[in-house]
Design a protein around this motif. Sequence first.
Motif, PDB file in Angstrom:
ATOM      1  N   MET A 115       0.820  -1.214   0.000  1.00  0.00           N
ATOM      2  CA  MET A 115       0.000   0.000   0.000  1.00  0.00           C
ATOM      3  C   MET A 115       0.861   1.274   0.000  1.00  0.00           C
ATOM      4  O   MET A 115       0.516   2.277  -0.603  1.00  0.00           O
ATOM      5  CB  MET A 115      -0.817  -0.042   1.299  1.00  0.00           C
ATOM      6  N   THR A 116       2.007   1.207   0.692  1.00  0.00           N
ATOM      7  CA  THR A 116       2.771   2.443   0.928  1.00  0.00           C
ATOM      8  C   THR A 116       4.195   2.401   0.374  1.00  0.00           C
ATOM      9  O   THR A 116       4.862   3.437   0.335  1.00  0.00           O
ATOM     10  CB  THR A 116       2.916   2.689   2.451  1.00  0.00           C
ATOM     11  N   GLY A 117       4.694   1.199   0.037  1.00  0.00           N
ATOM     12  CA  GLY A 117       6.100   1.070  -0.357  1.00  0.00           C
ATOM     13  C   GLY A 117       7.048   1.162   0.836  1.00  0.00           C
ATOM     14  O   GLY A 117       8.253   1.310   0.675  1.00  0.00           O
ATOM     15  N   ARG A 118       6.512   1.073   2.046  1.00  0.00           N
ATOM     16  CA  ARG A 118       7.352   1.202   3.248  1.00  0.00           C
ATOM     17  C   ARG A 118       7.299  -0.064   4.090  1.00  0.00           C
ATOM     18  O   ARG A 118       6.450  -0.913   3.885  1.00  0.00           O
ATOM     19  CB  ARG A 118       6.870   2.366   4.099  1.00  0.00           C
ATOM     20  N   HIS A 119       8.192  -0.140   5.067  1.00  0.00           N
ATOM     21  CA  HIS A 119       8.238  -1.337   5.914  1.00  0.00           C
ATOM     22  C   HIS A 119       8.767  -0.984   7.295  1.00  0.00           C
ATOM     23  O   HIS A 119       9.182   0.158   7.543  1.00  0.00           O
ATOM     24  CB  HIS A 119       9.141  -2.398   5.260  1.00  0.00           C
ATOM     25  N   HIS A 120       8.743  -1.957   8.200  1.00  0.00           N
ATOM     26  CA  HIS A 120       9.405  -1.850   9.509  1.00  0.00           C
ATOM     27  C   HIS A 120      10.710  -2.630   9.453  1.00  0.00           C
ATOM     28  O   HIS A 120      10.838  -3.577   8.673  1.00  0.00           O
ATOM     29  CB  HIS A 120       8.558  -2.514  10.612  1.00  0.00           C
ATOM     30  N   TYR A 121      11.633  -2.277  10.330  1.00  0.00           N
ATOM     31  CA  TYR A 121      12.808  -3.114  10.572  1.00  0.00           C
ATOM     32  C   TYR A 121      12.555  -3.907  11.850  1.00  0.00           C
ATOM     33  O   TYR A 121      11.922  -3.398  12.784  1.00  0.00           O
ATOM     34  CB  TYR A 121      14.054  -2.259  10.772  1.00  0.00           C
ATOM     35  N   VAL A 122      13.060  -5.127  11.893  1.00  0.00           N
ATOM     36  CA  VAL A 122      12.980  -5.914  13.122  1.00  0.00           C
ATOM     37  C   VAL A 122      14.397  -6.249  13.550  1.00  0.00           C
ATOM     38  O   VAL A 122      15.138  -6.942  12.832  1.00  0.00           O
ATOM     39  CB  VAL A 122      12.145  -7.197  12.914  1.00  0.00           C
ATOM     40  N   TYR A 123      14.783  -5.694  14.687  1.00  0.00           N
ATOM     41  CA  TYR A 123      16.143  -5.872  15.196  1.00  0.00           C
ATOM     42  C   TYR A 123      16.026  -5.866  16.718  1.00  0.00           C
ATOM     43  O   TYR A 123      15.622  -4.847  17.299  1.00  0.00           O
ATOM     44  CB  TYR A 123      17.021  -4.714  14.720  1.00  0.00           C
ATOM     45  N   PRO A 124      16.337  -6.992  17.384  1.00  0.00           N
ATOM     46  CA  PRO A 124      16.090  -7.051  18.829  1.00  0.00           C
ATOM     47  C   PRO A 124      16.810  -5.934  19.600  1.00  0.00           C
ATOM     48  O   PRO A 124      17.976  -5.636  19.321  1.00  0.00           O
ATOM     49  CB  PRO A 124      16.608  -8.433  19.211  1.00  0.00           C
ATOM     50  N   GLN A 125      16.093  -5.364  20.559  1.00  0.00           N
ATOM     51  CA  GLN A 125      16.656  -4.250  21.339  1.00  0.00           C
ATOM     52  C   GLN A 125      18.018  -4.585  21.961  1.00  0.00           C
ATOM     53  O   GLN A 125      18.908  -3.731  21.943  1.00  0.00           O
ATOM     54  CB  GLN A 125      15.644  -3.836  22.415  1.00  0.00           C
ATOM     55  N   PRO A 126      18.222  -5.810  22.522  1.00  0.00           N
ATOM     56  CA  PRO A 126      19.544  -6.080  23.106  1.00  0.00           C
ATOM     57  C   PRO A 126      20.677  -5.987  22.083  1.00  0.00           C
ATOM     58  O   PRO A 126      21.786  -5.589  22.440  1.00  0.00           O
ATOM     59  CB  PRO A 126      19.437  -7.511  23.649  1.00  0.00           C
ATOM     60  N   LEU A 127      20.388  -6.317  20.824  1.00  0.00           N
ATOM     61  CA  LEU A 127      21.443  -6.177  19.803  1.00  0.00           C
ATOM     62  C   LEU A 127      21.728  -4.706  19.536  1.00  0.00           C
ATOM     63  O   LEU A 127      22.884  -4.296  19.401  1.00  0.00           O
ATOM     64  CB  LEU A 127      21.034  -6.866  18.488  1.00  0.00           C
ATOM     65  N   LEU A 128      20.666  -3.894  19.481  1.00  0.00           N
ATOM     66  CA  LEU A 128      20.876  -2.456  19.258  1.00  0.00           C
ATOM     67  C   LEU A 128      21.656  -1.862  20.434  1.00  0.00           C
ATOM     68  O   LEU A 128      22.605  -1.090  20.245  1.00  0.00           O
ATOM     69  CB  LEU A 128      19.527  -1.742  19.094  1.00  0.00           C
ATOM     70  N   VAL A 129      21.274  -2.239  21.656  1.00  0.00           N
ATOM     71  CA  VAL A 129      21.980  -1.726  22.842  1.00  0.00           C
ATOM     72  C   VAL A 129      23.449  -2.160  22.796  1.00  0.00           C
ATOM     73  O   VAL A 129      24.351  -1.360  23.057  1.00  0.00           O
ATOM     74  CB  VAL A 129      21.264  -2.198  24.134  1.00  0.00           C
ATOM     75  N   THR A 130      23.702  -3.406  22.432  1.00  0.00           N
ATOM     76  CA  THR A 130      25.086  -3.893  22.324  1.00  0.00           C
ATOM     77  C   THR A 130      25.876  -3.052  21.319  1.00  0.00           C
ATOM     78  O   THR A 130      27.007  -2.634  21.586  1.00  0.00           O
ATOM     79  CB  THR A 130      25.079  -5.377  21.873  1.00  0.00           C
ATOM     80  N   ASP A 131      25.259  -2.779  20.166  1.00  0.00           N
ATOM     81  CA  ASP A 131      25.933  -1.970  19.138  1.00  0.00           C
ATOM     82  C   ASP A 131      26.228  -0.564  19.670  1.00  0.00           C
ATOM     83  O   ASP A 131      27.302  -0.011  19.425  1.00  0.00           O
ATOM     84  CB  ASP A 131      25.048  -1.812  17.883  1.00  0.00           C
TER      85      ASP A 131
END
Length: 402
Positions: free
Chosen positions: A99-115
Motif C-alpha cells: 500500500m505504501t512502499g514502506r516497511h518496519h525493521y525488526v532488530y532485537p533491542q539487546p542487539l541495538l543496545v550492544t551496538d
Amino acid sequence: MTPPTPSEERRTVVVVGAGPAGLTVANILRAASVDCVVLETESRQFIETRPRAGVIEEWAVRGLRQRGLADGLSAGAQTHDEFEFRFGGECFRFDYGEMTGRHHYVYPQPLLVTDLVREYADVRGGDIRFAVRDVRTHDLETDRPAVSYVDPATGRRHVLRCEFVAGCDGARGVTRDSIPDGRVRIARHDYGIGWLALLAEAPPSSDCVLFGVHPDGFAGHMARGPEVTRYYLQCPPGDDPENWPHERVWTELRERLGAAGTPPLREGRLIEKRVLDMHNYVVEPMVFGRLFLAGDAGHLTAPIAAKGMNLALHDAFLLGDAIAARVTEDDDSGLRGYSHASLRRVWDYQEFSEFLSGIYHGTASGDPFLAGTSLARLRRLFTSPAAAAAFAEQYLGSAAAF
Ligand code: RFL
C-alpha cells in the motif's frame, strides 16, 4: 563517625541510563566532541541481554544511520511489511508494504543496545560507569546541576557537577521522580489489561506478524529471529506468570491465533514469561531546570503498538543534537523547543496505541457495545481504502509533520 566527603568531578553532560535513549544521546555528544559520562545501575552484560523491543520504524533507522549508529542493524535486521489479523477463525492480511512502499525493521533491542555501547565505549572512547548505586540529582534548577552515585568498588558517594542532565533512566528511574510535585503535569492512562509477554525458543509460526482478536483475549506473534519468536497473551493485570505453565500458554495461543487453513504454531521452550500491566503516562513538559527527560523516563507507551523504543530514539536525536548545538555553537533553540517537538510525536503515538487497543481488546471486554464498535473498527480497515491508508501511516509512524 562523619561520613567521608564525597569526591567531586566536573563534566559537561551526565546521561543517566544506558538504554536506547541514553546511549544514543551519548553517542551523538561524543561525535560532536561534547564531554559526557553515562551512569547505569546494571552491568554491561545485563543490558546487552535484556529482551524487549524489536520493531523499529524507517525514520528511526535513517536517524541512526545518519549518526553512524546503524551498521549492525543494517547488516542484521529483517524487514516486515505486512501483518495478519486473525479473527472468527479467519485470516485478514494487511499488506501495508504494498500500500505504501514502506516497511518496519525488526532488530532485537539487546542487539541495538550492544551496538550502541560498543560504539560509544569501545570505538568513540566514551566514559560509561556500570553498576552504580543510589543515583541522585542535585541543584537541577541552577546552571551547575549535579548527579551523584555510590561507586560500587569503593562504596563512596561521587558527585558529577555538570551543565546538563539527560534523564534517560526509563520507567523506573530516579530522574523523573526528582522533579518536585506540581512542577510538571503527568497524564496517566491505565488500560486495566495485562499482557503475558513470552519469548519462545522456536522459529516463527508465520511469515508475518499475527494479531489474534478473540473473545478470550488478544494474542500476538512476532518474529525476533530465525530461532526466537515473541508471543503475547492478554491476561488480567497483575496476573502471576506462574499461572501460565507451558501447556496452558500453547493451548491459549493455538486457540486465539487459530484460523482455517493455517499451519500449526511451532512450539518451543518459553525463555521469557512476564506480565506487563498496560498503562501509559506522559510528563509535560519533559524539562525541569537543567534536567531533560528522554525515552521511557518522560513517557511510557504500553507495547500495544510497539512504539516505545522508537519514541526513545526520536527524543535522543532531538536532545543529543540540541545539547551539542548549545555546547558547541551556543545555540539553545533546540533545547528550548525540545519538549514541544518530542511531545507532538509522543501524543500522536499514544492516540494510535489507544485506537489499536480498542481493536485488540474490545471483543474480550465483556461489554457487547465495545465488542461491536471494535469489530466495526477492524472491518473498516478491510473495506475502506482511506481508513486502511490512514492506519498504515500510523502503524509505520510515517506521517511527515511532527
Ligand atoms: P530503557 O531501555 O528502560 O533504559 C533505561 C536504562 O536506565 C537504567 N536505569 C538507571 N540508570 C542509572 N540510574 C538509575 N537510577 C537508573 N534506573 C534505571 C536501566 O537499567 C536501563 O538500562 O529506557 P529507554 O532508553 O527510554 O528505552 C525505552 C525502550 O526500552 C522501551 O520503550 C521499549 O522497550 C518498549 N517496547 C517496544 N518499543 C518499540 O518501539 N518496539 C517494540 O517492538 C517494543 N516492544 C517494548 C516491547 C517493551 C517491552 N517491555 C518489556 C516493557 C516489548 C516489551 C515486552
